[in-house]
Design a protein around this motif. Structure first.
Motif, PDB file in Angstrom:
ATOM      1  N   ASP A 151       0.754  -0.883  -0.159  1.00  0.00           N
ATOM      2  CA  ASP A 151      -0.023   0.220  -0.143  1.00  0.00           C
ATOM      3  C   ASP A 151       1.100   1.222  -0.337  1.00  0.00           C
ATOM      4  O   ASP A 151       1.480   1.858   1.437  1.00  0.00           O
ATOM      5  CB  ASP A 151      -0.808   0.018   1.157  1.00  0.00           C
ATOM      6  CG  ASP A 151      -1.670   1.020   1.449  1.00  0.00           C
ATOM      7  OD1 ASP A 151      -1.086   2.249   0.494  1.00  0.00           O
ATOM      8  OD2 ASP A 151      -2.583   1.207   2.203  1.00  0.00           O
ATOM      9  N   GLY A 152       1.135   1.714  -1.447  1.00  0.00           N
ATOM     10  CA  GLY A 152       1.712   3.204  -1.496  1.00  0.00           C
ATOM     11  C   GLY A 152       1.494   4.190  -0.896  1.00  0.00           C
ATOM     12  O   GLY A 152       2.624   4.398   0.344  1.00  0.00           O
ATOM     13  N   HIS A 153       0.119   4.295  -0.359  1.00  0.00           N
ATOM     14  CA  HIS A 153      -0.324   5.624  -0.181  1.00  0.00           C
ATOM     15  C   HIS A 153       0.120   5.616   1.042  1.00  0.00           C
ATOM     16  O   HIS A 153       0.280   6.464   1.865  1.00  0.00           O
ATOM     17  CB  HIS A 153      -1.813   5.573  -0.614  1.00  0.00           C
ATOM     18  CG  HIS A 153      -2.679   7.177   0.070  1.00  0.00           C
ATOM     19  ND1 HIS A 153      -2.436   8.055  -0.405  1.00  0.00           N
ATOM     20  CD2 HIS A 153      -3.160   7.347   1.565  1.00  0.00           C
ATOM     21  CE1 HIS A 153      -3.290   9.128   0.441  1.00  0.00           C
ATOM     22  NE2 HIS A 153      -3.694   8.707   1.202  1.00  0.00           N
ATOM     23  N   ARG A 154      -0.314   4.348   2.323  1.00  0.00           N
ATOM     24  CA  ARG A 154      -0.209   4.257   3.682  1.00  0.00           C
ATOM     25  C   ARG A 154       1.668   4.478   3.824  1.00  0.00           C
ATOM     26  O   ARG A 154       1.760   4.788   4.909  1.00  0.00           O
ATOM     27  CB  ARG A 154      -0.448   2.257   3.926  1.00  0.00           C
ATOM     28  CG  ARG A 154      -0.739   2.452   5.245  1.00  0.00           C
ATOM     29  CD  ARG A 154      -1.358   1.194   5.899  1.00  0.00           C
ATOM     30  NE  ARG A 154      -0.648   0.877   6.968  1.00  0.00           N
ATOM     31  CZ  ARG A 154      -0.201   0.171   7.672  1.00  0.00           C
ATOM     32  NH1 ARG A 154      -0.007  -1.531   6.879  1.00  0.00           N
ATOM     33  NH2 ARG A 154      -0.202  -0.187   9.502  1.00  0.00           N
ATOM     34  N   ILE A 180       6.338   3.081  -7.412  1.00  0.00           N
ATOM     35  CA  ILE A 180       4.756   2.028  -6.240  1.00  0.00           C
ATOM     36  C   ILE A 180       4.440   3.236  -5.588  1.00  0.00           C
ATOM     37  O   ILE A 180       3.259   3.412  -5.068  1.00  0.00           O
ATOM     38  CB  ILE A 180       5.592   1.255  -5.157  1.00  0.00           C
ATOM     39  CG1 ILE A 180       6.063  -0.113  -6.267  1.00  0.00           C
ATOM     40  CG2 ILE A 180       4.076   0.900  -4.284  1.00  0.00           C
ATOM     41  CD1 ILE A 180       6.606  -1.200  -4.965  1.00  0.00           C
ATOM     42  N   LEU A 181       5.132   4.177  -5.097  1.00  0.00           N
ATOM     43  CA  LEU A 181       5.619   5.471  -4.149  1.00  0.00           C
ATOM     44  C   LEU A 181       4.386   6.046  -5.170  1.00  0.00           C
ATOM     45  O   LEU A 181       3.304   7.615  -4.628  1.00  0.00           O
ATOM     46  CB  LEU A 181       6.209   5.997  -3.326  1.00  0.00           C
ATOM     47  CG  LEU A 181       6.821   4.920  -2.034  1.00  0.00           C
ATOM     48  CD1 LEU A 181       8.593   5.602  -1.656  1.00  0.00           C
ATOM     49  CD2 LEU A 181       5.439   4.153  -1.370  1.00  0.00           C
ATOM     50  N   ARG A 182       5.175   6.772  -6.916  1.00  0.00           N
ATOM     51  CA  ARG A 182       4.643   7.872  -7.171  1.00  0.00           C
ATOM     52  C   ARG A 182       3.176   7.348  -7.894  1.00  0.00           C
ATOM     53  O   ARG A 182       2.723   8.190  -8.062  1.00  0.00           O
ATOM     54  CB  ARG A 182       5.484   8.370  -8.604  1.00  0.00           C
ATOM     55  CG  ARG A 182       5.353   9.209  -9.690  1.00  0.00           C
ATOM     56  CD  ARG A 182       6.894   9.230 -10.293  1.00  0.00           C
ATOM     57  NE  ARG A 182       5.936  10.621 -11.468  1.00  0.00           N
ATOM     58  CZ  ARG A 182       5.888  10.465 -12.430  1.00  0.00           C
ATOM     59  NH1 ARG A 182       4.414   9.140 -12.720  1.00  0.00           N
ATOM     60  NH2 ARG A 182       4.821  11.575 -13.507  1.00  0.00           N
ATOM     61  N   ASN A 183       2.800   6.163  -7.679  1.00  0.00           N
ATOM     62  CA  ASN A 183       1.413   5.711  -8.458  1.00  0.00           C
ATOM     63  C   ASN A 183       0.882   6.295  -7.522  1.00  0.00           C
ATOM     64  O   ASN A 183      -0.364   5.858  -8.186  1.00  0.00           O
ATOM     65  CB  ASN A 183       1.899   4.541  -9.326  1.00  0.00           C
ATOM     66  CG  ASN A 183       2.180   4.172 -10.630  1.00  0.00           C
ATOM     67  OD1 ASN A 183       2.763   4.973 -11.624  1.00  0.00           O
ATOM     68  ND2 ASN A 183       3.328   3.143 -11.058  1.00  0.00           N
ATOM     69  N   SER A 184       0.827   5.954  -5.805  1.00  0.00           N
ATOM     70  CA  SER A 184      -0.005   6.332  -4.990  1.00  0.00           C
ATOM     71  C   SER A 184      -0.417   7.551  -4.741  1.00  0.00           C
ATOM     72  O   SER A 184      -1.132   8.517  -3.946  1.00  0.00           O
ATOM     73  CB  SER A 184       0.805   5.941  -3.886  1.00  0.00           C
ATOM     74  OG  SER A 184       1.407   4.168  -3.640  1.00  0.00           O
ATOM     75  N   VAL A 185       0.500   8.383  -5.240  1.00  0.00           N
ATOM     76  CA  VAL A 185       0.282   9.918  -5.102  1.00  0.00           C
ATOM     77  C   VAL A 185      -1.118  10.480  -6.146  1.00  0.00           C
ATOM     78  O   VAL A 185      -0.916   9.916  -7.250  1.00  0.00           O
ATOM     79  CB  VAL A 185       1.295  11.157  -5.055  1.00  0.00           C
ATOM     80  CG1 VAL A 185       2.479  10.166  -4.487  1.00  0.00           C
ATOM     81  CG2 VAL A 185       2.231  11.056  -7.093  1.00  0.00           C
ATOM     82  N   LYS A 186      -2.001  12.265  -5.654  1.00  0.00           N
ATOM     83  CA  LYS A 186      -2.456  11.751  -7.110  1.00  0.00           C
ATOM     84  C   LYS A 186      -2.443  13.136  -8.052  1.00  0.00           C
ATOM     85  O   LYS A 186      -2.058  12.951  -8.979  1.00  0.00           O
ATOM     86  CB  LYS A 186      -3.545  13.284  -5.848  1.00  0.00           C
ATOM     87  CG  LYS A 186      -4.619  12.044  -5.002  1.00  0.00           C
ATOM     88  CD  LYS A 186      -5.591  13.138  -4.921  1.00  0.00           C
ATOM     89  CE  LYS A 186      -6.122  11.845  -3.460  1.00  0.00           C
ATOM     90  NZ  LYS A 186      -7.286  12.830  -2.300  1.00  0.00           N
ATOM     91  N   LYS A 198       1.088  13.595  -9.044  1.00  0.00           N
ATOM     92  CA  LYS A 198       2.630  13.671  -9.763  1.00  0.00           C
ATOM     93  C   LYS A 198       3.538  14.737 -10.450  1.00  0.00           C
ATOM     94  O   LYS A 198       4.936  13.943  -9.937  1.00  0.00           O
ATOM     95  CB  LYS A 198       2.552  12.081 -10.756  1.00  0.00           C
ATOM     96  CG  LYS A 198       2.262  11.118 -10.542  1.00  0.00           C
ATOM     97  CD  LYS A 198       1.526  10.161 -11.377  1.00  0.00           C
ATOM     98  CE  LYS A 198       0.839   8.652 -11.219  1.00  0.00           C
ATOM     99  NZ  LYS A 198      -0.232   9.200 -10.531  1.00  0.00           N
TER     100      LYS A 198
END
Length: 129
Positions: free
Chosen positions: A2-5, A33-39, A41
Motif C-alpha cells: 500500500d504505497g499511500h499508507r 510504487i510510491l509515485r503511483n500512489s500520489v494524486k 505526480k
C-alpha cells in the motif's frame, strides 16, 4: 504494498539506499510504487532534474506533499576502494574494509538507511584479491 499508507508512514523522513545495481533496482521499484500512489505526480521529482540513473552518483526523489525523500547513493562495495603498492612498485587495487564509502558523510543523517550489495563481491577483480 500500500504505497499511500507507506507515504504517510514516511512523512517528513529521509530514506536512503546505499549499494550497487541490485539496490538501485529496489530503489527504482519503490519510487514507482510510491509515485503511483500520489494524486499529483508533478509534485514528485528528482531533486537535480536527472532522468537517467545508471551512473556513479547519487539521486534523490522528492515527494513534496509528504516532505519525504527517497535517495540512492551508488556504492558498489559499500567500502572504500584503495590502491596499495605491491612488491614490484606498481599499484594494486584493493578494498579498505575498515572504511565506509566516501559518500557516507552525505547520508549519515538519514532517518532510514538500506545497505545492500552483492553483485561485485563475485567480480573477477574482487575474487583475485
Amino acid at each position: 504494498m500500500d504505497g499511500h499508507r507507506l507515504l504517510h508512514m514516511l512523512r517528513g523522513k529521509r530514506l536512503v539506499f546505499v549499494g550497487d545495481s541490485l539496490n538501485r533496482n529496489m530503489w527504482e521499484s519503490l519510487i514507482c510504487i510510491l509515485r503511483n500512489s500520489v494524486k499529483n505526480k508533478k509534485r514528485v521529482y528528482e531533486a537535480n532534474g536527472r532522468v537517467h540513473f545508471r551512473g556513479e552518483a547519487s539521486y534523490s526523489f522528492i515527494f513534496k506533499d509528504y516532505s519525504f525523500s527517497v535517495e540512492l547513493f551508488v556504492s558498489p562495495f559499500l567500502v572504500q576502494e584503495w590502491e596499495m603498492p605491491d612488491k614490484n612498485g606498481t599499484k594494486k587495487q584493493t578494498l579498505r574494509l575498515d572504511l565506509v564509502g566516501r559518500s557516507s558523510d552525505q547520508y549519515k543523517d538519514a532517518d532510514i538507511i538500506i545497505f545492500n550489495t552483492g553483485h561485485w563481491w563475485t567480480h573477477d577483480k574482487t575474487s583475485k584479491g
